[in-house]
Design a protein around this motif. Sequence first.
Motif, PDB file in Angstrom:
ATOM      1  N   TRP A 247       3.101 -40.900   5.622  1.00 25.17           N
ATOM      2  CA  TRP A 247       3.357 -39.460   5.628  1.00 25.17           C
ATOM      3  C   TRP A 247       2.710 -38.740   6.801  1.00 25.17           C
ATOM      4  CZ3 TRP A 247       6.601 -36.096   3.715  1.00 25.17           C
ATOM      5  CH2 TRP A 247       6.274 -34.741   3.689  1.00 25.17           C
ATOM      6  N   PHE A 248       1.457 -39.042   7.075  1.00 27.52           N
ATOM      7  CA  PHE A 248       0.722 -38.281   8.089  1.00 27.52           C
ATOM      8  C   PHE A 248       1.005 -38.756   9.513  1.00 27.52           C
ATOM      9  CE2 PHE A 248      -1.672 -37.610   4.156  1.00 27.52           C
ATOM     10  CZ  PHE A 248      -1.622 -36.227   4.110  1.00 27.52           C
ATOM     11  N   SER A 249       1.867 -39.762   9.638  1.00 28.19           N
ATOM     12  CA  SER A 249       2.321 -40.164  10.969  1.00 28.19           C
ATOM     13  C   SER A 249       3.694 -39.573  11.288  1.00 28.19           C
ATOM     14  CB  SER A 249       2.384 -41.695  11.070  1.00 28.19           C
ATOM     15  OG  SER A 249       3.367 -42.217  10.192  1.00 28.19           O
ATOM     16  N   LEU A 250       4.305 -38.860  10.332  1.00 28.40           N
ATOM     17  CA  LEU A 250       5.622 -38.269  10.538  1.00 28.40           C
ATOM     18  C   LEU A 250       5.509 -36.948  11.282  1.00 28.40           C
ATOM     19  CD1 LEU A 250       7.256 -38.820   7.010  1.00 28.40           C
ATOM     20  CD2 LEU A 250       7.437 -40.291   9.033  1.00 28.40           C
ATOM     21  N   SER A 251       6.561 -36.595  11.978  1.00 29.28           N
ATOM     22  CA  SER A 251       6.628 -35.287  12.624  1.00 29.28           C
ATOM     23  C   SER A 251       6.872 -34.218  11.565  1.00 29.28           C
ATOM     24  CB  SER A 251       7.761 -35.265  13.645  1.00 29.28           C
ATOM     25  OG  SER A 251       9.013 -35.371  12.984  1.00 29.28           O
ATOM     26  N   ALA A 252       6.688 -32.967  11.927  1.00 32.62           N
ATOM     27  CA  ALA A 252       6.888 -31.858  10.995  1.00 32.62           C
ATOM     28  C   ALA A 252       8.319 -31.829  10.462  1.00 32.62           C
ATOM     29  CB  ALA A 252       6.539 -30.535  11.654  1.00 32.62           C
ATOM     30  N   SER A 253       9.293 -32.097  11.331  1.00 35.18           N
ATOM     31  CA  SER A 253      10.696 -32.085  10.886  1.00 35.18           C
ATOM     32  C   SER A 253      10.996 -33.249   9.951  1.00 35.18           C
ATOM     33  CB  SER A 253      11.630 -32.122  12.099  1.00 35.18           C
ATOM     34  OG  SER A 253      11.422 -33.300  12.869  1.00 35.18           O
ATOM     35  N   GLN A 255       8.782 -34.690   7.964  1.00 31.30           N
ATOM     36  CA  GLN A 255       8.150 -34.352   6.699  1.00 31.30           C
ATOM     37  C   GLN A 255       9.002 -33.376   5.895  1.00 31.30           C
ATOM     38  OE1 GLN A 255       4.229 -32.916   7.703  1.00 31.30           O
ATOM     39  NE2 GLN A 255       3.333 -34.968   7.722  1.00 31.30           N
ATOM     40  N   GLN A 256       9.604 -32.419   6.569  1.00 28.82           N
ATOM     41  CA  GLN A 256      10.427 -31.444   5.867  1.00 28.82           C
ATOM     42  C   GLN A 256      11.647 -32.099   5.240  1.00 28.82           C
ATOM     43  OE1 GLN A 256       9.410 -28.410   5.226  1.00 28.82           O
ATOM     44  NE2 GLN A 256      11.222 -28.207   3.930  1.00 28.82           N
ATOM     45  N   ARG A 257      12.237 -33.067   5.939  1.00 27.95           N
ATOM     46  CA  ARG A 257      13.379 -33.788   5.364  1.00 27.95           C
ATOM     47  C   ARG A 257      12.960 -34.570   4.122  1.00 27.95           C
ATOM     48  NH1 ARG A 257      14.891 -34.605  10.857  1.00 27.95           N
ATOM     49  NH2 ARG A 257      13.878 -36.644  10.903  1.00 27.95           N
ATOM     50  N   GLU A 258      11.790 -35.196   4.188  1.00 26.04           N
ATOM     51  CA  GLU A 258      11.294 -35.943   3.026  1.00 26.04           C
ATOM     52  C   GLU A 258      11.020 -34.993   1.849  1.00 26.04           C
ATOM     53  OE1 GLU A 258      11.140 -38.987   2.309  1.00 26.04           O
ATOM     54  OE2 GLU A 258      11.200 -40.112   4.181  1.00 26.04           O
ATOM     55  N   ARG A 259      10.433 -33.834   2.144  1.00 27.77           N
ATOM     56  CA  ARG A 259      10.168 -32.865   1.069  1.00 27.77           C
ATOM     57  C   ARG A 259      11.473 -32.474   0.372  1.00 27.77           C
ATOM     58  NH1 ARG A 259       6.870 -30.438   5.154  1.00 27.77           N
ATOM     59  NH2 ARG A 259       4.640 -30.780   4.728  1.00 27.77           N
ATOM     60  N   ALA A 260      12.485 -32.200   1.188  1.00 33.09           N
ATOM     61  CA  ALA A 260      13.781 -31.790   0.611  1.00 33.09           C
ATOM     62  C   ALA A 260      14.363 -32.900  -0.254  1.00 33.09           C
ATOM     63  CB  ALA A 260      14.749 -31.418   1.736  1.00 33.09           C
ATOM     64  N   ALA A 261      14.218 -34.153   0.197  1.00 34.54           N
ATOM     65  CA  ALA A 261      14.780 -35.282  -0.545  1.00 34.54           C
ATOM     66  C   ALA A 261      14.058 -35.506  -1.872  1.00 34.54           C
ATOM     67  CB  ALA A 261      14.714 -36.543   0.311  1.00 34.54           C
ATOM     68  N   TRP A 262      12.722 -35.424  -1.856  1.00 38.12           N
ATOM     69  CA  TRP A 262      11.943 -35.729  -3.049  1.00 38.12           C
ATOM     70  C   TRP A 262      11.881 -34.565  -4.037  1.00 38.12           C
ATOM     71  CZ3 TRP A 262      10.239 -40.417  -4.534  1.00 38.12           C
ATOM     72  CH2 TRP A 262      10.224 -41.420  -3.560  1.00 38.12           C
ATOM     73  N   ASN A 263      12.020 -33.330  -3.539  1.00 34.57           N
ATOM     74  CA  ASN A 263      11.812 -32.176  -4.416  1.00 34.57           C
ATOM     75  C   ASN A 263      13.083 -31.562  -4.973  1.00 34.57           C
ATOM     76  OD1 ASN A 263       9.044 -32.368  -4.072  1.00 34.57           O
ATOM     77  ND2 ASN A 263       9.002 -30.948  -2.342  1.00 34.57           N
ATOM     78  N   THR A 264      14.232 -32.144  -4.662  1.00 36.19           N
ATOM     79  CA  THR A 264      15.478 -31.621  -5.243  1.00 36.19           C
ATOM     80  C   THR A 264      15.609 -32.087  -6.670  1.00 36.19           C
ATOM     81  OG1 THR A 264      16.654 -33.539  -4.334  1.00 36.19           O
ATOM     82  CG2 THR A 264      16.691 -31.491  -3.057  1.00 36.19           C
TER      83      THR A 264
END
Length: 264
Positions: A247-253, A255-264
């Motif tokens: 997670w902490f090696s990902l870029s901000a964009s 991370q945002q894609r992952e948030r959208a995928a996991w939080n839907t």
Amino acid sequence: MNTPINGDAKSEAEQEEKRLLVHYDTRLPKLSRWQQLQIPVIAWLVWAVIRAIGPTLRFEVLGGQQAGREYRPDLPPHIHAFWHRCIFSAAWKFRNRNVVLMNTTNFDGQWTRRVIERLGFGTAQGSSTRGGLRGLSVMAQRLEEGLDVAFTIDGPRGPRYVAKPGPVMLARRTGRPIIVFHIGLERAWTLEKTWDMFQIPKPFSRAVVVIAPPIPVSEDISREGLERKHQEMQKMLERVRDVAETWFSLSASEQQRERAAWNT
């Protein structure tokens, strides 16, 4: 031609459950006087370290909004599973919620029990190296009482990242779904010589908790279906670990894609 009846199928499933549940036992080991003296000292020191570092950690949660009781208190209790590597962070994040944790009966388990109970967990004593069912029976009872339960799924001695069958067997017995998660740390000390590559977060580290959707297990599932559920749990544990650890090696964009995928 003989046609199997439901009772025969149920009996076969029960025999398979007993075969797999032989992994758990509650007999306490014989400890030396020196070991008995060490237990309270180690427990206090470990609790003190968790209590000192824990409040400085900053957690973000991915997933869980649709299934976690933290978000939906109306939901029935769940069975949780996570890798031993992140138990330090998990102990702090999920403290004081009366979650019942399967705890080994060996020496390490005796001081660990004191630590986690002081952090607001319950325990069900059970060894993964000797026969017996009582530890899982206690967890089944606690689920019926409305409490969540949890397993450090590759503990207490590994092999690392190989899931034991306890959650699947308990899910079959109780009808409760399994939820797996992992916690990744931005900055941590990794104990390289331990079997689990245990992580201790550094003070003021960021942490991410990745929670997978629930895995349902039918109470009348076949032997083959039970094995498929075990493999599904294994793969999902690997998936949440991979996301959390990177997670902490990902870029901000990213991370945002992952948030959208996991939080839907």
